[in-house]
Design an enzyme around this catalytic site. Sequence first.
Site: not given
Ligand code: IVH
Length: 689
Positions: A96, A130, A441
Amino acid sequence: MQEDFFDASDKEAALVSNLAAHVAQLRAEINRHAHAYYVLDTPTIPDAEYDRLFSELQTLELQHPDLKTPDTPTLRVGGTALPEFTQVQHAVAMLSLNNGFEEADIIAFDRRVKDGLATQQPVEYAIDLKFDGLAINLRYIDGVFAQAATRGDGFTGEDVTENIRTIRTIPLRLNMAKPPAILDVRGEVLMFKSDFDNLNARQRAAGAKEFANPRNAAAGSLRQLNSKITALRSLRFFPYGIGALEGVALPESHRALLDWYRAIGIPVCEENAVVQGVEALLEFYQAIQIKRASLPYEIDGVVYKVNAFSAQQTLGFVSRAPRFAIAHKFPAQEALTTVLDIEVQVGRTGAITPVARLAPVFVGGVTVTNATLHNEEEIQRKDIRIGDTVSVRRAGDVIPEVVVSILDKRPLDALTFVMPTQCPVCGSAIVKLEDEAIARCSGGWIKCAAQRKGGLVHFASRKAMNIDGMGEQLIDQLVYRHVVTTAADLYKLGFVALAELDRMGEKSAKNILAALETSKTTTFARFIYALGIRHVGEATAKDLAARFGNVDALVNADEEQLLAVSDVGPVVARSLRNFFSDPLNIELIQQLIASGIHWPEVQQYADAVLPLTGKTLVLTGSLPTLNRDQASELIEKNGGKVAGSVSKKTSYVVAGDDAGSKLLKAQELNITVLSEAELLKMCSGNAET
Ligand code: IVH
């Protein structure tokens, strides 16, 4: 015999290979059209033709199961239900990200990166959005989609291969001559906002439970044991990383990886950037926040990654998150809290709105203690009870609302809300018209202090009479102390009465008196708007002012004259007539004008008197005497507009012989249909074209 046998077999073999070639060609053709449709958004053949090719392939595969391949598009419609999901070990752990919320977090991240890379130079970062969905690993073996798994605990996930296969933008075969033996594509499965709205509309129509947000809908759709259901749910996928890779060299950077994905047929989200240094990261963050609402999908932040893979490797990982990346999250817009009570509020038109009193919760940058529940039906539909844990959403400036009740957390003593039968402010009966969702009302402003107060707040507000300093708190006191009943009483306020109020010094009292005096010079439109007539907003007030020019003309206008104003339909016209036929309202207007309220004479619309001003008409069928151009010219000369298709905004449909679907649509939407003769009559005096 022998010879014969061989002959037949040869023929058969030739037929089979012909068929195999045909099936392969069919498959390639379907894949090409599907890519154009789902990925490029530019269909290459009509839907019906696509369906025909698709069902031909389905039939052939059914007759010759041995001709079926793992990448055949017919598998995208889903298959038989699974008893349960099987577990999948990830070849490379799915980790994560660390989160940052403040600029300081990002500046500290950049500092750590520079220290780790032993450099003082600005670092090159790749920025991705994200996505607010679910992390998925797609495994391709020799270029063919073989397996998909959820993230799970990062080491073991669930096999959702058949569900992922239904996502049309994910290629079942990579577009490359020499594919890697193994490729694990990492990315996010999500649902676009429009697909989410459509899904919820379908759920509603079917009496099924609606999803709280696109993320939940995506999760629910992916966790279907029956992939046929997933196939109906329009999911999407955006790649952002890589797991195992064998047989092909790894690209050199994150950006190069995404470019490679795009080239081999995996669509990449184009909202990304490569920048130098931390300031550029923060600029991107600001810019995307402005763009956020208009994106077709939901995001909850942006992700910054050191672009060069060699540098990523140098930095490595701390426990379960990379040192080379950070998620810069937006302030939470949805948060959990509890419903302490449900009360009702009385608006200026008597509308009764149930409001949830909440345990204070920080969401979207502010502390929220109340959320609107809209109306009784909404509470029932969402099944919200006093004592429930609920998710509260705040988007931009809008009033916070309760999205969903978390049923798992419902206490045994949770109470169901019951709509009161009497107004909590004045005790008058609460009534609900059959065709309205809103209860009201029945006291009106004479009996109900809440309505009086609401009406006065509206009257004094910036877009109405703009009485500086005359806010809700002051009006509250004036109403509850019976100093003021109607708007006209505001202009009778004296210095002593004002100076006596709480939190009111001599100076403030003088300021209020001055503001009241200033407000007397206004415009006719503001005055009409300030009266608070139901359904008369700012724009309608402006139109009415321009059309009628003075109070007498407006007060005496009949329904037909009112309907001639653009944007005034039957509901607004009726509301205006109701208001002006009440002697108390006429008295109020007279008193206000007697107190000195005045405005410069209104420049009336030059064209406002035309019979079709503000109306939109649609022509259909052939008219007895006028051709299309003549009819259009007639309508435009009389102030109307001609539109090509029927919608809710259409005022009239003019129908002649052989009228088709437009006439049906008009009937469906209850739009008045005119004959040519009726149109000519409406335009009489102006009919020569
Ligand atoms: S990179 C080693 N890029 O965020 C790191 N994650 O908190 C790999 N996520 O489980 C993750 N958009 O579901 C990455 N552009 C993005 C992302 C992304 C969403 C989510 C993903 C991951 C979580 C990590």
